[in-house]
Design a protein around this motif. Structure first.
Motif, PDB file in Angstrom:
ATOM      1  N   ASP A 122       2.123   7.104  14.372  1.00  0.00           N
ATOM      2  CA  ASP A 122       2.890   6.412  12.938  1.00  0.00           C
ATOM      3  C   ASP A 122       3.293   7.386  12.159  1.00  0.00           C
ATOM      4  O   ASP A 122       3.178   8.537  11.848  1.00  0.00           O
ATOM      5  CB  ASP A 122       2.051   5.511  11.970  1.00  0.00           C
ATOM      6  CG  ASP A 122       1.513   4.280  13.082  1.00  0.00           C
ATOM      7  OD1 ASP A 122       2.053   3.890  13.805  1.00  0.00           O
ATOM      8  OD2 ASP A 122       0.454   3.825  12.434  1.00  0.00           O
ATOM      9  N   ARG A 123       4.765   7.095  11.965  1.00  0.00           N
ATOM     10  CA  ARG A 123       5.921   8.216  11.324  1.00  0.00           C
ATOM     11  C   ARG A 123       6.232   7.314  10.068  1.00  0.00           C
ATOM     12  O   ARG A 123       6.608   6.085  10.188  1.00  0.00           O
ATOM     13  CB  ARG A 123       6.984   8.660  12.200  1.00  0.00           C
ATOM     14  CG  ARG A 123       6.483   9.432  13.324  1.00  0.00           C
ATOM     15  CD  ARG A 123       5.769  10.702  13.192  1.00  0.00           C
ATOM     16  NE  ARG A 123       7.016  11.699  12.829  1.00  0.00           N
ATOM     17  CZ  ARG A 123       6.809  12.736  12.592  1.00  0.00           C
ATOM     18  NH1 ARG A 123       5.687  13.592  12.652  1.00  0.00           N
ATOM     19  NH2 ARG A 123       7.848  13.478  12.242  1.00  0.00           N
ATOM     20  N   TYR A 124       6.748   7.970   9.039  1.00  0.00           N
ATOM     21  CA  TYR A 124       7.203   7.349   8.004  1.00  0.00           C
ATOM     22  C   TYR A 124       8.453   8.070   7.475  1.00  0.00           C
ATOM     23  O   TYR A 124       8.429   9.219   7.489  1.00  0.00           O
ATOM     24  CB  TYR A 124       6.186   7.269   6.730  1.00  0.00           C
ATOM     25  CG  TYR A 124       4.846   6.584   7.042  1.00  0.00           C
ATOM     26  CD1 TYR A 124       4.573   5.196   6.846  1.00  0.00           C
ATOM     27  CD2 TYR A 124       3.788   7.375   7.829  1.00  0.00           C
ATOM     28  CE1 TYR A 124       3.442   4.426   7.168  1.00  0.00           C
ATOM     29  CE2 TYR A 124       2.583   6.627   8.220  1.00  0.00           C
ATOM     30  CZ  TYR A 124       2.664   5.203   7.941  1.00  0.00           C
ATOM     31  OH  TYR A 124       1.431   4.486   8.191  1.00  0.00           O
ATOM     32  N   GLY A 125       9.248   7.599   6.806  1.00  0.00           N
ATOM     33  CA  GLY A 125      10.346   7.832   6.168  1.00  0.00           C
ATOM     34  C   GLY A 125      10.955   7.107   4.978  1.00  0.00           C
ATOM     35  O   GLY A 125      10.434   6.087   4.677  1.00  0.00           O
ATOM     36  N   CYS A 126      11.806   7.921   4.210  1.00  0.00           N
ATOM     37  CA  CYS A 126      12.395   7.241   3.075  1.00  0.00           C
ATOM     38  C   CYS A 126      13.917   7.675   2.906  1.00  0.00           C
ATOM     39  O   CYS A 126      14.312   8.912   3.271  1.00  0.00           O
ATOM     40  CB  CYS A 126      11.734   7.904   1.658  1.00  0.00           C
ATOM     41  SG  CYS A 126      12.284   7.528   0.183  1.00  0.00           S
ATOM     42  N   GLU A 127      14.747   6.696   2.629  1.00  0.00           N
ATOM     43  CA  GLU A 127      15.952   6.954   2.449  1.00  0.00           C
ATOM     44  C   GLU A 127      16.488   6.099   1.108  1.00  0.00           C
ATOM     45  O   GLU A 127      15.882   5.264   0.643  1.00  0.00           O
ATOM     46  CB  GLU A 127      16.624   6.491   3.594  1.00  0.00           C
ATOM     47  CG  GLU A 127      16.815   4.853   4.050  1.00  0.00           C
ATOM     48  CD  GLU A 127      17.375   4.741   5.139  1.00  0.00           C
ATOM     49  OE1 GLU A 127      18.423   5.363   5.720  1.00  0.00           O
ATOM     50  OE2 GLU A 127      16.960   3.681   5.899  1.00  0.00           O
ATOM     51  N   ILE A 128      17.586   6.392   0.895  1.00  0.00           N
ATOM     52  CA  ILE A 128      18.330   5.766  -0.361  1.00  0.00           C
ATOM     53  C   ILE A 128      19.398   4.808   0.360  1.00  0.00           C
ATOM     54  O   ILE A 128      20.544   5.360   0.915  1.00  0.00           O
ATOM     55  CB  ILE A 128      18.897   6.670  -1.166  1.00  0.00           C
ATOM     56  CG1 ILE A 128      17.911   7.627  -1.881  1.00  0.00           C
ATOM     57  CG2 ILE A 128      19.672   5.812  -2.338  1.00  0.00           C
ATOM     58  CD1 ILE A 128      16.571   6.924  -2.652  1.00  0.00           C
ATOM     59  N   ILE A 129      19.320   3.512   0.030  1.00  0.00           N
ATOM     60  CA  ILE A 129      20.609   2.562   0.546  1.00  0.00           C
ATOM     61  C   ILE A 129      21.734   2.467  -0.651  1.00  0.00           C
ATOM     62  O   ILE A 129      21.349   1.978  -1.637  1.00  0.00           O
ATOM     63  CB  ILE A 129      20.197   1.196   1.039  1.00  0.00           C
ATOM     64  CG1 ILE A 129      18.902   1.255   1.901  1.00  0.00           C
ATOM     65  CG2 ILE A 129      21.380   0.295   1.360  1.00  0.00           C
ATOM     66  CD1 ILE A 129      19.375   1.842   3.441  1.00  0.00           C
ATOM     67  N   ALA A 130      22.708   3.064  -0.259  1.00  0.00           N
ATOM     68  CA  ALA A 130      23.837   3.239  -1.475  1.00  0.00           C
ATOM     69  C   ALA A 130      24.419   2.057  -1.679  1.00  0.00           C
ATOM     70  O   ALA A 130      24.830   1.218  -0.959  1.00  0.00           O
ATOM     71  CB  ALA A 130      24.703   4.363  -0.995  1.00  0.00           C
ATOM     72  N   GLU A 131      24.476   1.487  -2.892  1.00  0.00           N
ATOM     73  CA  GLU A 131      25.317   0.423  -3.326  1.00  0.00           C
ATOM     74  C   GLU A 131      26.608   0.900  -3.837  1.00  0.00           C
ATOM     75  O   GLU A 131      27.930   0.078  -3.708  1.00  0.00           O
ATOM     76  CB  GLU A 131      24.684  -0.481  -4.394  1.00  0.00           C
ATOM     77  CG  GLU A 131      23.307  -0.936  -3.865  1.00  0.00           C
ATOM     78  CD  GLU A 131      22.461  -1.858  -4.456  1.00  0.00           C
ATOM     79  OE1 GLU A 131      22.819  -1.798  -5.779  1.00  0.00           O
ATOM     80  OE2 GLU A 131      21.257  -2.117  -4.394  1.00  0.00           O
TER      81      GLU A 131
END
Length: 137
Positions: free
Chosen positions: A98-107
């Motif tokens: 299992d791998r995890y990630g984080c990103e910012i979805i730009a508005e």
């Protein structure tokens, strides 16, 4: 409750864009933010007396029209203000982990420094840095 992120930083590389099979334009950028390092409640300084900075890198994803604008006008080193939301992902790699990630979805993305110059129009031989000088007020 709301999921709101506001980041001001420098673009670490030129934007990268791709289009999904469904036709969605996705543009990815990497944004660097910095803050002073503290120790015992005081700002840490180097041998020359300059503040030591801790830099964090953020993955930003822009969709469709916003992504197209970022791709067309942004270049490495630009200062940007990004407003969006945090998005966490989970996937399984080829080894079954299992791998995890984080990103910012730009508005929204605001340019805090000048972007790339517009593409040159056919026949225009003037200076692109002063196109608005001749606009009467």
């Amino acid at each position: 409750m709301q999921n709101i992120v506001i980041l001001a930083g420098n673009l670490g590389a030129d934007p990268e864009s791709r289009t999904t099979q469904g036709g969605t334009n996705i543009t990815s950028i990497r944004l660097a933010t910095s803050r002073p390092r503290y120790k015992d409640g005081k700002i840490v300084r180097d041998e020359q007396g300059r503040r030591v900075q801790d830099t964090e890198w953020h993955r930003i994803t822009c969709f469709n029209g916003l992504g197209k604008t970022v791709q067309e006008h942004c270049t490495s080193g630009m200062k940007l203000l990004v407003r969006g939301r945090i998005h966490y992902t989970k996937w399984t790699d080829q080894q079954g982990n299992d791998r995890y990630g984080c990103e910012i979805i730009a508005e929204t993305v605001d340019f805090l420094s000048r972007g790339k110059p517009a593409q040159k129009d056919e026949g225009y031989t003037g200076n692109y840095n002063d196109l608005d000088d001749d606009i009467p007020f």
